[in-house]
Each structure stands twice: as C-alpha cells, then as structure tokens.
Design a protein around this motif. Structure first.
Motif, short mmCIF file in Angstrom:
data_model
loop_
_atom_site.label_atom_id
_atom_site.label_comp_id
_atom_site.label_asym_id
_atom_site.label_seq_id
_atom_site.Cartn_x
_atom_site.Cartn_y
_atom_site.Cartn_z
N VAL A 1 2.57 -8.04 8.72
CA VAL A 1 1.82 -6.91 9.28
C VAL A 1 1.97 -5.71 8.36
CG1 VAL A 1 1.93 -7.69 11.67
CG2 VAL A 1 3.76 -6.26 10.76
N GLN A 2 0.99 -4.82 8.41
CA GLN A 2 0.94 -3.69 7.50
C GLN A 2 1.74 -2.50 8.02
OE1 GLN A 2 -3.11 -2.56 6.70
NE2 GLN A 2 -3.82 -4.68 6.46
N GLN A 3 2.22 -1.69 7.09
CA GLN A 3 2.74 -0.39 7.46
C GLN A 3 1.57 0.47 7.91
OE1 GLN A 3 5.20 1.42 4.45
NE2 GLN A 3 6.23 -0.51 3.97
N LEU A 4 1.85 1.34 8.88
CA LEU A 4 0.80 2.15 9.49
C LEU A 4 1.11 3.64 9.33
CD1 LEU A 4 0.38 0.12 12.80
CD2 LEU A 4 -1.15 0.11 10.83
N PRO A 5 0.10 4.49 9.42
CA PRO A 5 0.33 5.94 9.32
C PRO A 5 1.21 6.43 10.47
CG PRO A 5 -2.01 5.41 9.07
CD PRO A 5 -1.34 4.17 9.54
N ASP A 6 2.18 7.26 10.16
CA ASP A 6 3.09 7.77 11.17
C ASP A 6 2.38 8.52 12.29
OD1 ASP A 6 5.39 6.77 10.00
OD2 ASP A 6 5.75 8.56 8.79
N ARG A 7 1.24 9.09 12.01
CA ARG A 7 0.53 9.89 13.02
C ARG A 7 0.11 9.05 14.23
NH1 ARG A 7 -4.73 8.67 13.03
NH2 ARG A 7 -5.61 7.60 11.20
N LEU A 8 0.07 7.74 14.10
CA LEU A 8 -0.36 6.89 15.21
C LEU A 8 0.67 6.87 16.34
CD1 LEU A 8 -2.01 3.85 13.39
CD2 LEU A 8 -3.11 5.85 14.41
N ASP B 1 12.88 2.08 9.41
CA ASP B 1 12.33 3.45 9.36
C ASP B 1 10.86 3.51 8.97
OD1 ASP B 1 14.73 4.69 10.13
OD2 ASP B 1 15.46 4.66 8.05
N GLU B 2 10.17 2.41 8.94
CA GLU B 2 8.73 2.41 8.65
C GLU B 2 7.97 1.94 9.88
OE1 GLU B 2 7.56 3.67 6.06
OE2 GLU B 2 9.20 3.67 4.63
N ASP C 1 0.78 -1.21 0.00
CA ASP C 1 0.00 0.00 0.00
C ASP C 1 0.82 1.27 0.00
OD1 ASP C 1 -1.85 -2.05 0.59
OD2 ASP C 1 -1.37 -1.81 2.70
N GLY C 2 2.13 1.16 0.07
CA GLY C 2 2.94 2.36 0.16
C GLY C 2 3.20 2.70 1.61
N PRO C 3 4.28 3.44 1.89
CA PRO C 3 4.65 3.75 3.26
C PRO C 3 3.53 4.44 4.02
CG PRO C 3 6.40 4.34 1.73
CD PRO C 3 5.20 3.97 0.91
N GLY C 4 3.28 3.93 5.24
CA GLY C 4 2.35 4.59 6.13
C GLY C 4 0.91 4.56 5.70
N TRP D 1 9.35 -8.98 18.67
CA TRP D 1 8.84 -9.67 17.49
C TRP D 1 8.60 -8.74 16.31
CZ3 TRP D 1 4.15 -12.54 20.17
CH2 TRP D 1 4.64 -13.35 21.20
N VAL D 2 8.53 -7.45 16.55
CA VAL D 2 8.12 -6.51 15.50
C VAL D 2 9.01 -6.60 14.26
CG1 VAL D 2 7.83 -4.06 14.92
CG2 VAL D 2 6.97 -4.94 17.10
N PRO D 3 10.34 -6.59 14.37
CA PRO D 3 11.16 -6.71 13.15
C PRO D 3 10.89 -8.00 12.37
CG PRO D 3 12.50 -5.92 14.97
CD PRO D 3 11.19 -6.35 15.56
#
Length: 474
Positions: A131-138, A155-156, A31-34, A121-123
């Motif tokens: 798992v999906q990339q999420l909006p930075d605002r979160l 960095d994502e 979906d593209g970054p964030g 576990w995140v990396p």
C-alpha cells in the motif's frame, strides 16, 4: 473478532510473509513520504473505474458503504468527471479476506485500487510495500487520537480510518430491576468488582428473572479465532496500565511478571461461576444470540450490536456502558494499493469516504465514526445516504429502525458512551507479524480452557518464551 477486528487469526506462513516483505523492499522505492502520485512502476495515471475491496458491510445489502460509493459516483457525474467507483465485497472470514488481499496485491491478479484493511493488518501491508504512503493531511486533528494511531507504520501514513470499533458492555436493565437492583443505568464507574456483584444478584434472583436466564456474563472466548486474543489483550491491558506486548518497531516488549498479572485478570473475568459455559465456543454471532434470547444479563460486544439488539429489545430493557477496564480498539482503515493505476482518483475517493459528512453517515447507520465532528457537531448531518434501516423505511423515507437517537439524530449512546470508549481504547500489538503473534497468544491462552489448566506462573513463562520465538525481541 469477526466484526471490526474480525476473524483475524492471520495464519500466514513465515515463508509467505518473507516473500511479501522481500517484495516490499523492491516496491518501497517509491514516491517519497506522504506522496504516492505514481504507481509502483512510475506509470502515468490512467482513467478507469476505482475498485474498492472490502469485507462484509454489517449494515446489510445495499448498506451505508454502498450508499456512500453511490453518492461519490453521483457527485462525479454532476461535476462532469468520468471517475466512478465500485465496491467489491470479499467472501469468507476475515482470515480468508486478508489472504485474498495479500495474494491479489502481491501478484497483481486483481485490480484493486483501494483496500479496506482491519487495523491490525496495516503494519503488515505497509511493511510488505503493498500500500502507498498517503498525505498526512488525510488524518487531521478531527480524527479521534486513539483511532488515528492505527493509520501509521514507522511514522508514515499508510491508511485512513474509515470506521472504528471498541469493546462495550451491553446489559439487561429489566433483569437488574427484577433482581432488586435499584441503579440500572450503569456508567463508566462500573468496574469488574461491581460487575461481579451484579452478576451475583442475577444468579440469586434465579427464577424471578424473565426469559431463559442461565449465567451472568458472556463474551467471545472461542480460541479458534481472534475472539480470545481480543479478550486477552483487554485483560492484560487492564491489569497493568500502559502495558504493551510490542514496542513501536513491532518487537516483543513483554515480561513474565506482566504476563502473569494479565493471566490472573483474564482468569478472574472468565471464571465458570459467572460466565456462560458456551462462551468458550462462541463468536460475535453466538454471543449476540445468547444475549438477545435472554440467556445472560451482560455481554461484551462491538458498537454495531447497539442497533441490532434494539430491533428486539426496548430501551427500557437494554443498556450499554463502557467495558470495565481497558477495551480493545478495532475497525477498518482505507489504503491505496501500491499497484493502482488510478492513485490520485483513489486518494480522492478515500478522502470522501473518510470525510466529516461520510463519518456522520457511518455513525447514523450504526458504525463507530472515526471523527470527533460526527459526535460533537450538531450542525453536521448525513445527506449522502438513505436513513439508517432503509430496508424497513416508510413511504416518506422516515426511519423505522428502533435504535434510540438523540435530538440531532445520532444513536443515543454516541456522545456519552461510544466516544469516551473510543478515546480510552487500547490497540492490539502493532507488528507486521501480527498473525504469528495472534496465533501464539491464542494457542497459549486456550490452555486455560482445558481440563487441567496450568498455573498463571507456568503459563506466563511458556507464553513469554513462545512470543520471543514468534516476534523479534529488543
């Protein structure tokens, strides 16, 4: 460790990890970054129940996590929305929970929309494309900086901090007083040399101490799970400020000299002269029991122990301070599954569960909150959940748990002890191969517990060689 970091030995095979990484290459073209507005297959959002998979809630059955889910559902109903969420608690140890999540997300056999991941576990889940990339605002500036660092990979943003964790020093004020120690309110200036002196005072006092006192200090040193890894990282990070075993790309970045300094620190901390012998076979539950039963005067543990211990010990008996040296950061982060067909609604749920009021609720219930506002904003209150300790609440709903609180209703130690500890905490190595790292690291450190332990120099050389085999090197 079994809470926060949990039993995160992560004994996945190299073959399974390779399969997951390969799957991630296909799923990653997304979906593209964030963003993450579509499912992995690009399908349109569909209505349905949002399923959140998580490990056990240490606040008990019907605890704070379930209460927050119930509040989300109430708010959706009030708005006329058909969105509903359901919490699924996975059985078994953290190792087993991780394996279940990996298998379910990779195969699509379970319809999990949101997963609660240990920070280590995140990396792995991000690199595998699960798992999906999420909006930075979160993850905004209100999230504690050190905690915010657990949410990203390359960095994502792939996750949002839900509840945090950090090593703390719990101690018996009454034991210190019985041993003739006049200052029984320990603070951030209590280093390991001071702690060893205090343990010496307890040992000298001997029979003057109340309860079945045996030895000064205990921690989770069982080599069969993550406990020894956590204690080792805390010792290594304390021995060399800024020391890290991996770089930002997850590659091995250690040296024999740094490893030797860390091993020397760990050996000093775990000497038989002042460590409870049972520590080498102990996990969180074991050490909590030993301390609560009076067998030891000092305990390294996680924040949830503050509420648990206050159910049997008074504030005059129990003290808590930052762990001497560096403490490891733990906790869990929420991530949206790549295959979710309700991604937008799942992100809204994540935003609610990690928002300011929810974090204040988590703090009040005994978790370590991830947001500064939970600790610092006196106008922020928890209105989304029953009082902490609701299982024993009175008829008017008042709190009946014995955890001391400040004038704003927070746990009394939250601002002065817990928040600084979180801000100064260090992360364990961040790598998609964390399982391989932890298994290798623990196996080598366990040699210190044998009948004929190697020298620090010998063990440092062996550990360096094994970590270079387990992880990619620079």
């Amino acid at each position: 460790m079994r809470h926060g970091p949990g039993r995160v030995g992560l004994r996945a095979s190299a073959g399974l990890l390779a399969l997951l990484l390969a799957a991630g290459c296909d799923a990653g073209a997304s979906d593209g970054p964030g963003d993450g507005r579509q499912t992995a297959a690009g399908a349109a959002e569909i209505a349905g129940e949002i399923v959140l998979a998580s490990g056990r809630d240490v606040t008990g059955k019907g605890g704070i996590r379930q209460q927050l889910i119930a509040e989300w559902n109430r708010q959706q109903e009030a708005k006329g929305s058909t969105s509903r969420a359901r919490l699924v608690e996975l059985p078994g140890s953290a190792d087993q929970q991780r394996s279940q999540l990996l298998g379910a997300l990779q195969s699509g056999s379970a319809e999990y929309d949101v997963v609660n991941l240990d920070v280590t576990w995140v990396p792995e889940f991000a690199a595998a494309g699960l798992v999906q990339q999420l909006p930075d605002r979160l993850v905004d500036s209100d999230v504690i900086t050190s905690v915010a660092g657990t949410a990203r990979w390359k960095d994502e943003l792939y996750s949002v901090p839900f509840n945090s964790d950090v090593g703390l020093l719990f101690y018996r004020r009454d034991y210190l007083a019985s041993a003739g120690v006049t200052k029984t309110d320990l603070g951030k200036d209590t280093g390991w040399p001071v702690l060893r002196q205090l343990i010496g005072a307890l040992d000298t006092a001997g029979k003057k101490l109340p309860g079945p006192y045996a030895k000064g200090w205990t921690s989770q040193l069982d080599a069969s799970y993550e406990g020894l890894t956590v204690n080792g990282i805390e010792a290594f990070a304390s021995a060399a400020d800024g020391f890290a075993l991996t770089d930002e790309d997850g590659r091995y970045a250690g040296s024999v000299a740094d490893l030797q300094a860390g091993l020397d620190e760990l050996r000093n901390r775990t000497q038989a002269a002042y460590t409870l012998p049972d520590a080498v076979h102990s996990d969180e539950a074991d050490t909590l029991t030993d301390f609560a039963n009076g067998r030891t005067g000092f305990l390294r543990h996680w924040p949830y122990a503050y509420r648990t211990l206050h159910q049997s010990l008074s504030d005059q008996q129990l003290g808590v301070a930052p762990l001497p040296g560096k403490a490891v950061l733990g906790g869990q982060n929420l991530a949206v599954a790549r295959g979710s067909q309700r991604s937008a609604a799942a992100r809204q749920l994540v935003e609610f569960l990690t928002g300011k009021e929810s974090e204040r609720c988590l703090l009040d219930a005994g978790f370590a909150a991830t947001r500064l506002s939970a600790y610092e904003d006196n106008g922020l209150t928890c209105n989304a959940a029953k009082p902490a300790g609701q299982a024993t609440a009175g008829p008017a709903g008042e709190r009946t748990d014995r955890m001391p609180r400040d004038s704003s209703g927070r746990p009394a130690y939250a601002r002065g002890t817990l928040l600084p500890a979180l801000e100064n905490a260090v992360q364990r190595p961040r790598t998609p191969l964390y399982g391989a790292f932890s298994q290798t690291f623990t196996a080598q450190l366990a040699r210190l517990q044998g009948d004929a332990p190697p020298s620090d120099a010998e063990l440092a050389g062996d550990l360096d060689a094994e970590l270079r085999r387990a992880l990619p090197s620079r």
